[in-house]
Design a protein around this motif. Sequence first.
Motif, short mmCIF file in Angstrom:
data_model
loop_
_atom_site.label_atom_id
_atom_site.label_comp_id
_atom_site.label_asym_id
_atom_site.label_seq_id
_atom_site.Cartn_x
_atom_site.Cartn_y
_atom_site.Cartn_z
N ASN A 1 -7.66 -23.87 -86.17
CA ASN A 1 -6.30 -24.26 -86.48
C ASN A 1 -5.69 -24.82 -85.19
OD1 ASN A 1 -5.43 -22.10 -84.88
ND2 ASN A 1 -4.07 -21.27 -86.43
N CYS A 2 -4.41 -25.16 -85.21
CA CYS A 2 -3.81 -25.83 -84.05
C CYS A 2 -3.84 -24.98 -82.79
CB CYS A 2 -2.39 -26.28 -84.37
SG CYS A 2 -1.21 -24.97 -84.76
N GLN A 3 -3.60 -23.66 -82.91
CA GLN A 3 -3.57 -22.82 -81.72
C GLN A 3 -4.96 -22.66 -81.12
OE1 GLN A 3 -2.32 -20.77 -84.60
NE2 GLN A 3 -0.14 -20.71 -84.19
N VAL A 4 -5.94 -22.33 -81.93
CA VAL A 4 -7.30 -22.14 -81.42
C VAL A 4 -7.78 -23.42 -80.75
CG1 VAL A 4 -9.72 -21.77 -82.11
CG2 VAL A 4 -7.91 -20.30 -83.03
N TYR A 5 -7.48 -24.56 -81.35
CA TYR A 5 -7.87 -25.83 -80.75
C TYR A 5 -7.17 -26.05 -79.41
CZ TYR A 5 -8.64 -30.72 -79.85
OH TYR A 5 -8.98 -31.90 -79.24
N ALA A 6 -5.86 -25.88 -79.37
CA ALA A 6 -5.11 -26.09 -78.13
C ALA A 6 -5.62 -25.17 -77.02
CB ALA A 6 -3.62 -25.88 -78.36
N TYR A 7 -5.87 -23.91 -77.35
CA TYR A 7 -6.34 -22.97 -76.33
C TYR A 7 -7.73 -23.33 -75.84
CZ TYR A 7 -2.49 -20.10 -78.22
OH TYR A 7 -1.28 -19.63 -78.65
N ALA A 8 -8.59 -23.85 -76.72
CA ALA A 8 -9.94 -24.27 -76.30
C ALA A 8 -9.87 -25.46 -75.35
CB ALA A 8 -10.80 -24.60 -77.52
N VAL A 9 -8.98 -26.41 -75.65
CA VAL A 9 -8.81 -27.56 -74.76
C VAL A 9 -8.30 -27.09 -73.40
CG1 VAL A 9 -7.53 -29.70 -74.37
CG2 VAL A 9 -8.53 -29.23 -76.62
N LEU A 10 -7.29 -26.24 -73.42
CA LEU A 10 -6.75 -25.75 -72.14
C LEU A 10 -7.82 -24.98 -71.36
CD1 LEU A 10 -3.13 -24.64 -73.04
CD2 LEU A 10 -3.89 -26.72 -71.89
N ALA A 11 -8.63 -24.18 -72.04
CA ALA A 11 -9.70 -23.43 -71.36
C ALA A 11 -10.68 -24.39 -70.70
CB ALA A 11 -10.43 -22.52 -72.35
N HIS A 12 -10.94 -25.53 -71.33
CA HIS A 12 -11.82 -26.54 -70.72
C HIS A 12 -11.28 -26.98 -69.37
CE1 HIS A 12 -14.44 -29.98 -70.24
NE2 HIS A 12 -13.36 -30.73 -70.06
N PHE A 13 -9.96 -26.97 -69.22
CA PHE A 13 -9.32 -27.38 -67.97
C PHE A 13 -8.95 -26.18 -67.08
CE2 PHE A 13 -8.59 -31.07 -70.70
CZ PHE A 13 -9.07 -32.07 -69.86
N GLY A 14 -9.50 -25.00 -67.42
CA GLY A 14 -9.29 -23.82 -66.58
C GLY A 14 -7.99 -23.08 -66.81
N ARG A 15 -7.31 -23.38 -67.90
CA ARG A 15 -6.05 -22.69 -68.21
C ARG A 15 -6.29 -21.76 -69.39
NH1 ARG A 15 -1.20 -26.92 -67.11
NH2 ARG A 15 -2.05 -27.73 -65.16
N LEU A 16 -6.21 -20.48 -69.14
CA LEU A 16 -6.54 -19.49 -70.16
C LEU A 16 -5.29 -18.93 -70.81
CD1 LEU A 16 -9.42 -17.68 -68.26
CD2 LEU A 16 -9.56 -19.61 -69.84
N VAL A 17 -5.30 -18.93 -72.13
CA VAL A 17 -4.20 -18.39 -72.93
C VAL A 17 -4.79 -17.31 -73.82
CG1 VAL A 17 -2.39 -18.92 -74.60
CG2 VAL A 17 -3.13 -20.67 -72.97
N PRO A 18 -4.16 -16.13 -73.87
CA PRO A 18 -4.64 -15.10 -74.80
C PRO A 18 -4.58 -15.63 -76.23
CG PRO A 18 -2.85 -14.26 -73.42
CD PRO A 18 -2.96 -15.72 -73.15
#
Length: 150
Positions: free
Chosen positions: A29-46
């Motif tokens: 969904n939109c959140q899981v996708y956004a968090y995965a993209v951010l994780a790719h750039f080293g930004r981790l969101v719970p």
Amino acid sequence: MPPHLRRVPYVYARHPGATAPGDVAGGANCQVYAYAVLAHFGRLVPPLRSSELWADRAATEVAEVAGPLDLVLFDGGRRADVEEGYAAHVGIHLAPDRVLHLCAEVGVPAVWTYDEFAARPRYARLLGIKRVRPAPTPASRPAPWAASRP
């Protein structure tokens, strides 16, 4: 961006809490996708749902102006019967007037302008902007014994 983040199908049931963080192989969904993209750039969101993300102050902070890789939340407007941020749509601000997101309407990741969101009743209001706080580094964490000193 790596190919596995470019072809993610939208799957409503793959929300935070229903899938492992960063797992977009079966869709997202939109959140899981956004968090995965951010994780790719080293930004981790719970793994926060949108209302939890909006309320969160530990991993994120409210930003007045969107910068690259900030999370932007959209909704259809304030509803007195629900918690602020409930069912908000989450995207990633890439550049001026460019938001990367995953929605059912398109089915795969897309980049829209803020006007494209505003033209749709479901996303007409920019609820707000959340900036991911940097993860504490080992040097910035207090020593475990520091709290026990008089």
